[in-house]
Design a protein around this motif. Structure first.
Motif, PDB file in Angstrom:
ATOM      1  N   PRO A   1       0.807  -1.228   0.000  1.00 20.73           N
ATOM      2  CA  PRO A   1       0.000   0.000   0.000  1.00 20.73           C
ATOM      3  C   PRO A   1       0.839   1.277   0.000  1.00 20.73           C
ATOM      4  O   PRO A   1       0.680   2.139   0.844  1.00 20.73           O
ATOM      5  CB  PRO A   1      -0.826  -0.134   1.278  1.00 20.73           C
TER       6      PRO A   1
ATOM      7  N   PHE B   1      -4.945   3.760  -0.218  1.00 20.73           N
ATOM      8  CA  PHE B   1      -3.983   3.068   0.652  1.00 20.73           C
ATOM      9  C   PHE B   1      -3.905   3.699   2.037  1.00 20.73           C
ATOM     10  O   PHE B   1      -3.623   3.045   3.019  1.00 20.73           O
ATOM     11  CB  PHE B   1      -2.578   3.125   0.031  1.00 20.73           C
TER      12      PHE B   1
ATOM     13  N   GLN C   1       1.238   2.619   7.105  1.00 23.79           N
ATOM     14  CA  GLN C   1       1.629   1.310   6.575  1.00 23.79           C
ATOM     15  C   GLN C   1       2.848   0.740   7.286  1.00 23.79           C
ATOM     16  O   GLN C   1       3.192  -0.411   7.101  1.00 23.79           O
ATOM     17  CB  GLN C   1       1.933   1.406   5.061  1.00 23.79           C
TER      18      GLN C   1
END
Lengths: 483, 432, 396
Positions: C87, C113, C119
């Motif tokens: 992502p 994302f 992330q």
């Protein structure tokens, strides 16, 4: 506890008003702990400011007197983060409970730190928005507390913890200086200091205003309740759902012992008392997507041994399913005077073996232990019911607790997923971090609070604890989580 | 550390300690507590008060003014019991603590004097109460109440604003000993009259009896019954509460009824608690107690023929919703009246600040709590506010006047009674 | 050029530089280099290109442990073979993971994302002071200790050199579809695009000025004259994609276009094409969603070419100038971008520009008041300014 000097009391009164300062013994007694009851520390005074200016004045007064302070919200924290050590002044934010703005186009809310989590979602509901982090204490806990602890909740699985929802904060540093970090539009140049403040457990200063992202209320929600013969098969069910590429909003498991406690409480949800474990799976999103996802979850649960899968027919039934989960903490309180809610995370695939080992640890120490946990992200909450007045039992509780943490770290996990380190787990930090790792954290703290007067005695290891609960004293080696 | 009746280890201390140990300190009670919402202070929250109780019972802190004041400041609304996941019996703990406060002589001042006068001097004595109310009624009719009040001190004036209009002589007439069921008979119930109700809300008592009869119940007004003792129990006067409970047990035992029906939420909650004073006989009485709304809802309301076109806001009396767990029943009943549109305000289950005679003993906090309630009600602006407890009705009426709302405040049975035609059109029973 | 082959060697290099009182320019693939201020004097280039490898790609957990010099494209390829997506949406496929994190640049797909910081689960880094330390961990939920990773991500390599990353992966969507539509011109276009970006399952949404569409390549509808092209990528369950595509068709006459259209948008803004547009000044202006229209209007009035990412509250504005037009033109463009940021209640950064345009100025504009804390942070973790000196906000 050190008695507060009358000069300090006068200074706090001048800062926030006479009715805002508590100093008598009985008044301070009730602030000696938060929702973690087996660590206590009585504050020198408690002050209840209403504005950021008053907070800054209170902190400045503490600075002048060289006294530490502890920010506090509703005192629902489970790691002792709001306990006052070293004669600290508690800065209680309960009166700072105004929602300053809700902007439905920007999908942003600006709040004071004492706003209750659930109240914000209620206020945003007319715009079809909500504040996504939903800790089990959401009816009582405050946004300031959520920011301090980076609180999670069942729906963290899809929406992320508090840190993913905070855009900006206003902070009063230990010097009394006020700073604004982050921006409402996002993307402010510079280091992500806001990101560092979230989860800093009140050790950087007092957060006096929070700008949060609001999330659209999903168009549709489906909640499934799957009955499994045992907790291991329920974990396999969860693994299968995740591996299949589904991203449920929440995946929660309640074990047999918790079911018994919940069913005996006001939160009774009509769960079968003979179930080995119950999985609550919530799917949300566009209505067109859900029917297929519901069927897939149902099938995957069945394939992993679920004896029955129910889908909530309406909002009332959904709430009933969730009562079983959200009421678990208090319901466990029926079993003994005290309740220790543990919090640790392991890789999801390790859940079955870790749970088995956790139960074995509880049994070996002769403790009443049950499990209710955010299975989707591997976040365990072993609950131990006990009586802190029984010194031997308390010793066994702490010993079991340290074994559980060690076990989770060995399995590749960490010692807190959403409650924080606070006064509870600071001496377990060396299980995960080297002296250099911890030193990097100390250096960060020094950026905000070089004199360590904001919430002292938390997060970093001390030698305050008894030998039994101090991993270093017991000669534990740091366990590596490197592959 | 002061020694006294509840010094650690004594029977009283053990009882207090046992009740306090149910609390796991989770804090879920905080947001529903009116005094915590108002002050933000931990010791003014249920969790804080339980912790204080535990502290004195364990001997960790002195039983001093801080403890006594907090026990007094509590409204006793028991909203915390509804919120509590681990079943803390807060109301019972509070009564125990207040009894301790009394034993230790830790209360004084105007609040205490008002309370003593009301609870010892007036309420348990029907004749005195009746005489006093008649006097008030006379003053109101002659228009003397306001000029007289101007002479009174401010503290008294404020409190006097809460006094209701005294009902007419007919409405204050004693209830018949038996009112027979209309139509198919569905049961024989005793009606609990209470002390204040027949004097200041006699119209409501009559309405309740009529509505019960129209729903097929023989209504027995058992002689010898009296005050429920709720105010005494909450004020820490356990001796008198015990005595009053005994009187009622005897009266209803003799009446031979299936159920004891109550139209005052505070009295109902107290009667349901009779087992605390009288194990055995008290528990038996408690098991038969029903709020009038609960009984009618369970039996199935006979459709009232009349129509009332109004937006009605039902406001829960604490001692019905939190004390007895009755939430849906009154709402379901009101919805069955043709023309009634039930609207909800922001926080119907929060206390209005009446809390027995709390509005007399703690006028400032009571007024602040009432303020929250009235702002929520004003946002909905209903035609009628319905609430099934005399104290709440008085408080809400005072609030309506002070905040300039246009709503009429009534007991839910009054609406039902009106929908059945009220007392005037009486087809088939002399009393009706 | 220094290219240590392992973490300990990397730490050794950083310590050595510190001991000598020298500084280095840290680089991965170099795709992010035009970002930030021009560095103060550096003795060497410290490359992470020899630190490569995917140690763990755990498909059950949806996590990966990857060396920082690994190209994002390599990780993406391996993740896809396991049904997972990385992502991250860095400007160039050649970007290394470490570079993508250090720059924390948003790409069009960041809408779906999420921000880069979300992330990252854990980082192992070498601090400017030379210690190898780590924060976070491999699990997806973690509040153990301070969240130092938030500070390292987006630091442009000024605090530490990222050595290894625990990264969150996401399931690949069932269906991906890109729809393009003509949106009539006018300043309200960003508001319409915002509504489109908020449809279910939308992963990327960009509104492109008509004069830029020629650069996107073929297969796209012609924008109406003085209008815009709205390009929306949906990635979700098939029924969701179908529903949102239908909504776009209804509202804007959107048609399905080749899947590469969003990548073409990314390339429009990418620094990689600098050779062709040597004198392009690229600004990134953020704005509150409710102020997008206002910020957009300021940029357009000054003749900037704009790609608006309404869901991200981001306007990518390009000014072109000849080298010999010199600093005056740059000053004007900067002033315009800052005026747009004020209108949007956001900020403006000169994200990519030739050296002459960056020389002697802070590309981040006037630093926020919190810059004092930032300086203290840099002084704590990189006390000798060994890493990328001067490239960050306020010349950190």
């Amino acid at each position: 506890m050190q008695p507060a000097s009358s000069r300090l009391i006068d200074a706090l009164r001048a800062a926030a008003g006479a009715d805002a300062v508590l100093w008598r013994a009985g008044e301070l007694f009730v602030y000696e702990c938060d929702a973690l009851t087996h660590h206590t520390g009585r504050p020198a005074a408690v002050v209840l400011p209403r504005t950021a200016d008053e907070v800054a004045a209170c902190v400045a007064a503490c600075a002048r007197e060289g006294v530490p302070f502890v920010p506090r919200g509703a005192g629902t924290g489970l790691s002792g983060g709001a306990i006052a050590f070293g004669g600290a002044v508690v800065i209680e934010c309960a009166r700072m409970n105004r929602i300053l703005e809700i902007d439905p186009v920007d999908r942003v809310a600006v709040v004071q730190p004492g706003v209750v989590n659930a109240d914000l979602s209620r206020a945003a509901a007319p715009f079809d928005l909500h504040f996504a982090p939903d800790p089990s204490s959401q009816q009582a806990c405050t946004l300031g507390g959520n920011v301090a602890e980076n609180s999670g909740g069942p729906h963290t699985l899809e929406y992320g913890s508090t840190t993913a929802h905070v855009l900006a904060v206003e902070l009063v540093l230990a010097s009394g200086e006020r700073v604004r970090l982050g921006s409402r539009a996002g993307g402010e140049p510079g280091y992500d200091l806001t990101g560092a403040v979230v989860g800093s457990e009140g050790t950087f200063g007092v957060v006096t205003e929070v700008t949060v992202r609001l999330t659209p209320v999903p168009e549709a929600v489906e909640t499934l309740l799957a009955i499994f013969p045992d907790v291991v098969s329920a974990c396999h069910g969860v693994g299968a759902v995740i591996r299949a590429g589904l991203v449920p909003a929440a995946l929660e498991i309640v074990d047999r012992r918790t079911i018994a406690a919940v069913e005996a409480s006001v939160y009774a949800a009509g769960l079968p008392l003979d179930a080995g474990a119950v999985l609550i799976a919530e799917l949300d999103g566009p209505a067109v997507a859900l029917p297929r996802q519901v069927e897939r979850v149902r099938t995957l649960c069945g394939a992993n041994g679920a004896t029955r899968v129910e889908v909530a027919r309406d909002a009332a039934e959904r709430q009933r399913f969730w009562r079983a989960r959200k009421g678990a903490f208090g319901a466990m309180g029926r079993l003994a005077p005290d309740l220790y809610v543990h919090d640790a995370v392991v890789p999801r695939s390790k859940l079955p073996e870790v749970l088995e080992a956790v139960c074995a640890i509880g049994d070996r120490h002769g403790l009443t232990l049950s499990n209710v946990f955010h299975a989707g992200d591997g976040n365990l909450h072993p609950n131990i019911s006990f009586d802190r007045r029984d010194e031997d039992e308390l010793r066994r509780v702490l010993a079991a607790g340290s074994e559980i943490l060690e076990l989770c770290v060995r399995a590749g996990g960490v010692i807190s997923g959403e409650h924080g380190i606070g006064a509870e787990k600071q001496d377990f930090m060396p299980l995960l971090f080297t002296p250099d790792d911890l030193d990097a954290m100390r250096r960060l703290r020094a950026v905000f609070d070089p004199e360590r007067r904001s919430n002292p005695g938390k997060i970093f290891p001390t030698t305050r604890f008894c030998v039994e609960s101090n991993p270093k004293a017991r000669g534990y080696e740091r366990v590596s989580f490197d592959p | 550390m002061s020694q006294g009746p509840s010094a650690p280890g004594t029977l009283e201390a053990t009882r207090i300690l046992t009740k306090s140990l149910d609390c796991v300190h989770c804090g879920l009670c905080l947001p529903v507590c009116p005094t915590y919402r108002e002050t933000g202070r931990e010791m003014s929250s249920p969790r804080g008060r339980v912790y204080l109780a535990r502290g004195v019972a364990e001997g960790s802190i002195a039983f001093d003014d801080v403890v006594a004041d907090e026990m007094g400041l509590c409204l006793g609304c028991r909203a915390c019991e509804t919120a509590c996941p681990s079943g803390v019996q807060f109301g019972a703990l509070l009564d125990e603590m207040r009894a301790e406060v009394e034993r230790r002589g830790l209360r004084g001042g105007l609040a205490k004097r008002i309370e003593t006068l009301a609870l010892r001097g007036i309420v348990p004595h029907p004749a005195r109460l009746r005489a006093l109310v008649s006097l008030l009624g006379l003053a109101q009719r002659l228009g003397l109440d306001r000029p007289l009040l101007r002479l009174a001190p401010a503290a008294l004036r404020e409190r006097a604003a809460l006094l209701p209009r005294v009902p007419s002589k007919a409405d204050r007439a004693p209830l018949p000993a038996l009112v027979p069921a209309v139509g198919d008979k569905r049961g024989r119930v005793g009606f609990f009259v209470g002390c204040i109700m027949p004097e200041l809300f006699g119209d409501v008592s009559h309405a309740t009896v009529r509505v019960l009869a129209r729903n097929g119940f023989d209504v027995v007004v058992a002689p010898g019954q009296g005050c429920c003792g709720a105010l005494h129990a909450h004020a820490g006067d356990s001796e008198r509460a015990n005595e009053l409970a005994r009187r009622n047990v005897t009266a209803f035992d003799a009446a031979g009824v299936d159920m004891v029906v109550v139209d005052s939420a505070g009295c109902g909650a107290a009667l349901r608690d009779a087992g605390r004073w009288l194990p055995g006989t008290g528990e038996r009485l408690a098991a038969t107690v029903r709020d009038v709304s609960e009984l009618l809802d369970a039996a199935g309301l006979r459709s009232p023929p009349g129509r009332i076109d109004a937006r009605v806001c039902y406001d829960d009396p604490c001692h019905l919703v939190h004390g007895q767990g009755v939430y849906e029943a009154p709402r379901r009943l009101l919805e069955q009246i043709v023309g009634v549109r039930l609207v909800s305000h922001e926080d119907p289950t929060a206390c209005c600040g009446a809390a027995g005679i709390y509005n007399l003993t703690h006028p400032a906090m009571s007024s602040a709590v009432l303020g929250h309630k009235m702002r929520a009600l004003a946002a909905v602006d209903p035609d009628v506010i319905a609430s099934g407890n005399p104290g709440c009705i008085m408080q809400l009426r005072a609030g309506v006047a002070r905040f300039g709302l246009r709503a009429q405040v009534v007991h839910p049975v009054e609406l039902l009674d009106r929908a059945y035609g009220g007392p005037s059109r009486a087809p088939d029973a002399p009393y009706l | 050029m220094l290219a240590p082959t392992g973490p300990e060697a990397l730490a050794e290099v950083v310590r050595e530089l510190g001991a000598r009182g020298e500084a280095a320019l840290v680089r991965g693939a170099g795709t992010e280099l035009p970002q930030g201020n021009l560095p103060r004097s550096v003795a060497a280039v410290l490359s992470t290109k020899a630190l490569t490898g995917i140690d763990v790609l755990d498909a059950d957990e949806g996590v990966a442990h990857v060396a920082a010099g690994t190209p994002v494209a390599a990780l993406r390829e391996q993740a896809r073979s396991e049904g997972l997506e990385v992502p991250l949406d860095p400007p160039s496929p050649a970007s290394t993971l470490g570079g993508a994190l250090a720059a924390a640049a948003l790409g069009p797909r960041s809408l779906g994302f999420g921000r880069v910081r979300e992330q990252v689960l854990g980082l192992e880094v070498v601090l400017g002071s030379g210690e190898r330390t780590r924060c976070g961990g491999r699990v997806v939920k973690n509040v153990t200790g301070y969240d130092l990773a938030k500070l390292y991500v987006g630091s442009l390599g000024t605090l530490c050199v990222i050595e290894h990353v625990w990264l969150r992966l996401r399931p690949l969507p069932e269906e991906t579809r890109v729809v393009a539509a003509r949106v009539s011109g006018g300043e309200e276009a960003p508001a319409a695009a915002l509504a489109a970006a908020r449809l279910a399952g939308v992963r990327a949404a960009a509104l492109i000025d008509s004069s830029l569409t020629a650069e996107l390549g073929g297969g796209l509808p012609e924008p109406s004259r003085d209008g815009h092209l709205l390009i929306v990528e949906m990635a979700s369950d098939a029924p969701v994609v179908a529903q949102s595509a239908a909504a776009l068709a209804r509202r804007h006459g959107g048609v399905t276009v080749p899947a590469g259209a969003i990548d073409a948008v990314a390339a429009l803004e990418g620094a990689a094409d600098d050779a062709r547009h040597r004198a392009a000044l690229r600004f990134r202006v953020t704005a509150r969603p409710s102020r997008l229209v206002a910020a957009y209007a300021v940029l357009r009035a000054a003749g900037a070419l704009v790609v608006t990412h309404p869901g991200l509250g981001l306007l990518c504005a390009r000014f072109t100038c000849a080298v010999d037009e010199g600093a005056k033109h740059v000053d004007d463009a900067f002033a315009t971008a800052q005026a747009a940021a004020r209108a949007g209640e956001g900020s403006a950064v000169l994200a990519a520009a030739p050296d002459f345009a960056r020389a002697g100025r802070d590309v981040f504009g006037t630093p926020p008041a919190s810059v004092a804390l930032m300086r203290r942070l840099a002084a704590e973790l990189d006390p000798k300014s060994v890493l990328n000196p001067g490239v960050f906000v306020g010349g950190i």
